[in-house]
Design an enzyme around this catalytic site. Structure first.
Site, PDB file in Angstrom:
ATOM      1  CB  SER A 107     -13.418  10.654  -1.855  1.00  0.00           C
ATOM      2  OG  SER A 107     -13.956  10.920  -1.792  1.00  0.00           O
ATOM      3  CE1 TYR A 116      -9.736  13.150   0.036  1.00  0.00           C
ATOM      4  CE2 TYR A 116     -11.839  12.642   0.078  1.00  0.00           C
ATOM      5  CZ  TYR A 116     -10.751  13.236   0.479  1.00  0.00           C
ATOM      6  OH  TYR A 116      -9.651  10.979  -0.097  1.00  0.00           O
TER       7      TYR A 116
HETATM    8  P1  NAI Z   1      -2.381   7.845   3.274  1.00  0.00           P
HETATM    9  O1  NAI Z   1      -2.952   9.309   4.194  1.00  0.00           O
HETATM   10  O2  NAI Z   1      -2.246   6.678   3.964  1.00  0.00           O
HETATM   11  O3  NAI Z   1      -1.584   7.697   2.105  1.00  0.00           O
HETATM   12  C1  NAI Z   1      -1.570   9.761   1.555  1.00  0.00           C
HETATM   13  C2  NAI Z   1       0.129   9.378   1.818  1.00  0.00           C
HETATM   14  O4  NAI Z   1      -0.043  10.731   0.551  1.00  0.00           O
HETATM   15  C3  NAI Z   1       0.523   9.731   2.854  1.00  0.00           C
HETATM   16  O5  NAI Z   1       1.903   9.050   3.018  1.00  0.00           O
HETATM   17  C4  NAI Z   1       0.959  11.280   2.902  1.00  0.00           C
HETATM   18  O6  NAI Z   1       2.368  10.954   3.010  1.00  0.00           O
HETATM   19  C5  NAI Z   1       1.306  11.143   0.857  1.00  0.00           C
HETATM   20  N1  NAI Z   1       1.158  12.402   0.694  1.00  0.00           N
HETATM   21  C6  NAI Z   1       0.306  13.452   2.076  1.00  0.00           C
HETATM   22  N2  NAI Z   1       1.022  15.277   1.142  1.00  0.00           N
HETATM   23  C7  NAI Z   1       1.796  14.882   0.152  1.00  0.00           C
HETATM   24  C8  NAI Z   1       2.619  15.764  -0.763  1.00  0.00           C
HETATM   25  N3  NAI Z   1       2.084  17.264  -0.757  1.00  0.00           N
HETATM   26  N4  NAI Z   1       3.351  14.680  -1.751  1.00  0.00           N
HETATM   27  C9  NAI Z   1       3.607  13.833  -1.764  1.00  0.00           C
HETATM   28  N5  NAI Z   1       2.886  12.967  -0.617  1.00  0.00           N
HETATM   29  C10 NAI Z   1       2.009  13.845   0.087  1.00  0.00           C
HETATM   30  O7  NAI Z   1      -4.121   7.558   2.432  1.00  0.00           O
HETATM   31  P2  NAI Z   1      -4.723   6.247   1.896  1.00  0.00           P
HETATM   32  O8  NAI Z   1      -6.041   6.339   2.130  1.00  0.00           O
HETATM   33  O9  NAI Z   1      -3.903   5.626   1.216  1.00  0.00           O
HETATM   34  O10 NAI Z   1      -5.300   7.424   1.082  1.00  0.00           O
HETATM   35  C11 NAI Z   1      -4.573   7.693  -0.849  1.00  0.00           C
HETATM   36  C12 NAI Z   1      -5.731   8.162  -1.621  1.00  0.00           C
HETATM   37  O11 NAI Z   1      -6.873   7.891  -1.553  1.00  0.00           O
HETATM   38  C13 NAI Z   1      -5.552   9.889  -1.310  1.00  0.00           C
HETATM   39  O12 NAI Z   1      -6.147  10.695  -1.950  1.00  0.00           O
HETATM   40  C14 NAI Z   1      -7.308   9.720  -0.630  1.00  0.00           C
HETATM   41  O13 NAI Z   1      -8.060  10.737  -0.147  1.00  0.00           O
HETATM   42  C15 NAI Z   1      -7.811   8.797  -1.243  1.00  0.00           C
HETATM   43  N6  NAI Z   1      -9.459   7.827  -0.778  1.00  0.00           N
HETATM   44  C16 NAI Z   1      -8.924   7.067   0.279  1.00  0.00           C
HETATM   45  C17 NAI Z   1      -9.762   6.372   0.913  1.00  0.00           C
HETATM   46  C18 NAI Z   1      -9.681   5.743   1.536  1.00  0.00           C
HETATM   47  O14 NAI Z   1     -10.874   5.173   2.336  1.00  0.00           O
HETATM   48  N7  NAI Z   1      -8.645   5.089   2.155  1.00  0.00           N
HETATM   49  C19 NAI Z   1     -11.771   7.095   0.505  1.00  0.00           C
HETATM   50  C20 NAI Z   1     -10.970   8.269  -0.933  1.00  0.00           C
HETATM   51  C21 NAI Z   1     -10.289   7.995  -0.889  1.00  0.00           C
END
Ligand code: NAI
Length: 703
Positions: free
Chosen positions: A435, A448
């Site tokens: 990130s 984070y």
């Molecule tokens: P999101 O919250 O929509 O997706 C993350 C998913 O991971 C969720 O569906 C959640 O249920 C699942 N999850 C959480 N803990 C878990 C576990 N212990 N085991 C299995 N599943 C689990 O968020 P998003 O934005 O799609 O994020 C995806 C990745 O991208 C993350 O790693 C986030 O840190 C990273 N990220 C996202 C950014 C953004 O702009 N959306 C920016 C930088 C990084």
């Protein structure tokens, strides 16, 4: 002599083969083309017969038999499947890599089947064809393995829709063998009789070439580029001069069945033929046959990656715990299940997993789900994530740990068991998710940021450990609208930040087409760039013998801080060497770059550089494992004052030399001293280290 069952899955090759129009024409003449099919025999507007593919890479196939350790006295080419992805250009270099995929046991007196798969790429960067070859090894049965699944194809009883008569000449094998298969059975009377035949027999693949012409003539006249697939089983030998008939049954949708019959005896010499034809599909990066795990794929970015992978043919494990944004709560199966339903509704294949990436058991269970549902795992996208933002003093140990557990340990828990499967298969693609907060910092996100930059460190070392097994590891820093970002992004920007804008780069990183490894990319709103850790040229205040004082640091601060001319380091050892032998200071003239050969060319030239005088009494096999782009495995055997160089793995090398392709080339061109390469860890030597020192004496050019 027993089959080497341990060879299963080990990567073989790459083997390179340069060819030009004369090779394609020679092959066409060898399989009976002439003035009637001038498109295959005249360099003007030349087209290449698809069956040339298998003859052109014939030098690769001995790797299967050598690696499997079959008893060479009893092997026959049993079956051949060819899938064509692109028409074959009239010249270029072909690069073939593959692996043994199955050993089947038909029984003690019935023999064994050894199955190998390979892919051939053209120097224009396109994958041309995939081959699956089955060797029938008559003398290797009874090793206690499973028998092959039964054959299910039934040939039609009705009269064929086409029957093409042809007459391979009495001397046909003499011409055909010039295309690469010079086995004595097809030329040497004495050898043929010893092998149980009256006289030399036709090459099965020569008859296969006659059949290919007949199939094209009947189904896609003048358009060899429309051949998509050609499979068959070789069932009986054929003597040169015996007339043949290719019988063809048209099925629906660009498919046909075929066989070749000896028109003199009525015997079927090639059986169970399948043929597929039609327009060349639009060039697309595909994932057919690949198995992908996407963690946290119940929503946001993970869901978008999973949908695109499945749309392009991958079988996907949709993992999601289904918890709250901060990871709290019991979790729910519904997000993962909903995405699986979406994939299935679109005709794709997926399975849901609700395991928690934050535990070792959870990680193992996710990989187990992939193996049980789809047989393997080729791709892992570590995407699952949670947020627990707090300014640093308010950051409780619990919030610190929860975030590290999901992001950093989560990637470890899932990737480690997957890496084991990938290593055994010699192929893998891993994507970490970092990130901007990790790369550059963000207020209130110490937990984070630390976890996210930890993933870059994990990638840095994993790229090195995976290189020799074809495993590439990269990292994505996405920017997208999701529940993680809904309250931190201005609403007007949020609308433009669809996850779909991040997807193409991430899915490309998962493809066989992407050779990058160890790189970090930013992606968001349709914009992509690379981020990297670079090291400045720096300065050494003082004489290097005594530590400089603080005042010397202050005096040189601008130069220490300067990033002009900064460079990336391939690994920690390169960074250390940079301190030991720093690059010239900014502004100093760099030495002129010498011309660099490619790795395959170095091995091709090795026999010429060999000095037989220096090899008196030497018997050794040097195994080279050259990692990275342009690398591969080569074995160099020295015995009886002769040197043989072959691609692939030697069974019992005297020593194994492991080095990255750029370092190998630097060593060859004298830019890197071999002793320095060894002492700095760039060159690793396993086995008899002393024997490796012979290399310098045996070759006039330092290999
Ligand atoms: P999101 O919250 O929509 O997706 C993350 C998913 O991971 C969720 O569906 C959640 O249920 C699942 N999850 C959480 N803990 C878990 C576990 N212990 N085991 C299995 N599943 C689990 O968020 P998003 O934005 O799609 O994020 C995806 C990745 O991208 C993350 O790693 C986030 O840190 C990273 N990220 C996202 C950014 C953004 O702009 N959306 C920016 C930088 C990084």
């Amino acid at each position: 002599m027993a089959l080497n069952l341990k060879a299963l899955g080990k990567p073989l090759g790459p083997v390179s083969k340069e060819y030009n129009w004369k090779d394609a024409v020679l092959y066409a003449l060898g399989v009976g083309a002439g003035f009637d099919e001038i498109e295959y025999t005249y360099e003007k507007d030349l087209k290449v017969l698809p069956s040339f593919s298998i003859a052109a890479v014939f030098n690769f196939f001995p790797l299967f038999s050598t690696e499997a350790n079959v008893n060479l006295a009893g092997i026959l080419h049993g079956e051949q499947q060819l899938t064509f992805h692109q028409p074959i250009p009239t010249e270029g270099t072909l690069k073939t890599s593959g692996r043994l995929t199955h050993f089947y046991d038909k029984g003690k007196d019935k023999g064994a089947l050894v199955v190998g798969e390979s892919e051939t790429w053209h120097s224009n960067g396109k994958k041309l064809f995939t081959s699956q070859l089955t060797l029938f090894s008559r003398l290797d049965g009874g090793f206690g393995g499973e028998n092959a699944p039964p054959q299910t194809l039934v040939m039609p009883e009705r009269a064929p829709d086409f029957e093409v008569a042809d007459a391979p000449g009495k001397d046909q094998p003499l011409l055909y063998r010039l295309s690469g298969d010079i086995f004595q059975l097809h030329v040497d009377q004495e050898f043929a009789v010893l092998s149980g035949f009256e006289k030399p027999i036709m090459h099965g693949l020569c008859t296969h070439g006659f059949a290919c012409r007949a199939l094209i003539k009947s189904l896609v006249p003048g358009r060899p580029e429309q051949v998509r697939r050609m499979d068959c089983r070789f069932s009986k030998p054929l003597y040169p001069g015996d007339p043949i008939k290719t019988q063809i049954w048209k099925e629906d949708d660009g498919r046909a069945l075929w066989r070749v019959v000896n028109a003199r005896t009525g015997e079927t010499v090639i059986d169970l033929g399948r043929f597929e034809y039609g327009d060349v599909p639009e060039e697309q990066i595909r994932f057919d046959g690949r198995v992908a795990i996407v963690t946290g794929a119940g929503g946001g970015l993970g869901r978008a990656y999973a949908l695109e992978l499945a749309r392009r043919g991958a079988q996907v494990v949709v993992n999601d715990l289904g918890g709250a944004r901060d990871g709290a709560g019991a979790g729910s199966a519904s997000p993962a299940e909903a995405v699986v339903a979406e994939i299935e509704a679109a005709g794709g294949a997926a399975v849901a997993s609700f395991d928690n990436v934050a535990t070792a058991e959870g990680g193992a269970a996710i990989v187990q789900t992939a193996v049980e549902a789809f047989g393997t795992v080729d791709i892992v996208i570590n995407n699952a994530g949670i947020l627990r933002d707090k300014s640093f003093v308010k950051m409780t140990p619990e919030n610190w740990q929860a975030v590290l557990d999901v992001h950093l340990s989560g990637a470890y828990h899932v990737t480690r068991p997957a890496f084991e499967v990938m290593k055994a298969r010699g192929y893998g693609r891993v994507v970490m998710t970092t990130s901007a907060a990790g790369l550059y910092g963000n207020f209130g996100q110490t937990n984070y940021s630390a976890a996210k930059l930890g993933l870059v460190g994990l990638m840095n070392t994993l790229k090195l450990e995976g290189a020799r097994y074809g495993i590439r590891v990269n990292t994505i820093a996405p920017l997208a609208a999701s529940r993680l970002t809904e309250d931190v992004m201005p609403p007007d920007l949020f609308a433009k930040m669809k996850p779909e804008f991040v997807v193409p780069l991430v899915v490309f990183l998962c493809s066989a087409e992407c050779a990058a490894s160890g790189q970090v990319f930013n992606a968001g709103m349709g914009y992509f760039n690379r981020a990297a850790v670079v090291t400045g040229r720096g300065v050494q205040p003082g004489d290097g013998d005594r530590p400089p004082d603080l005042e010397a640091i202050q005096a040189h601060w601008d130069q220490i801080n300067d990033l002009a001319g900064a460079a990336e380091m391939t690994d920690a050892m390169a960074a250390l060497m940079d301190l030991v032998a720093p690059p010239p200071a900014a502004g100093a003239e760099a030495p002129a770059a010498a011309e660099t050969p490619d790795v395959a060319a170095v091995f091709a030239a090795m026999p010429d550089a060999f000095d037989p005088e220096a090899a008196a009494g030497v018997e050794a096999v040097f195994q080279y494992v050259i990692s990275g782009s342009g690398g591969g495995d080569w074995q160099v055997a020295v015995r009886d004052r002769a040197c043989k160089v072959k691609p692939g793995w030697a069974e019992q090398p005297t020593c194994t030399l492991i080095i990255a392709a750029p370092d190998f080339l630097d060593m060859i061109t004298g830019r890197l001293d071999p002793m320095q390469a060894f002492t700095t860890g760039k060159l690793k030597i396993e086995g008899d280290v002393m024997a490796s020192q012979l290399i310098g004496k045996l070759f006039r050019v330092q290999p």
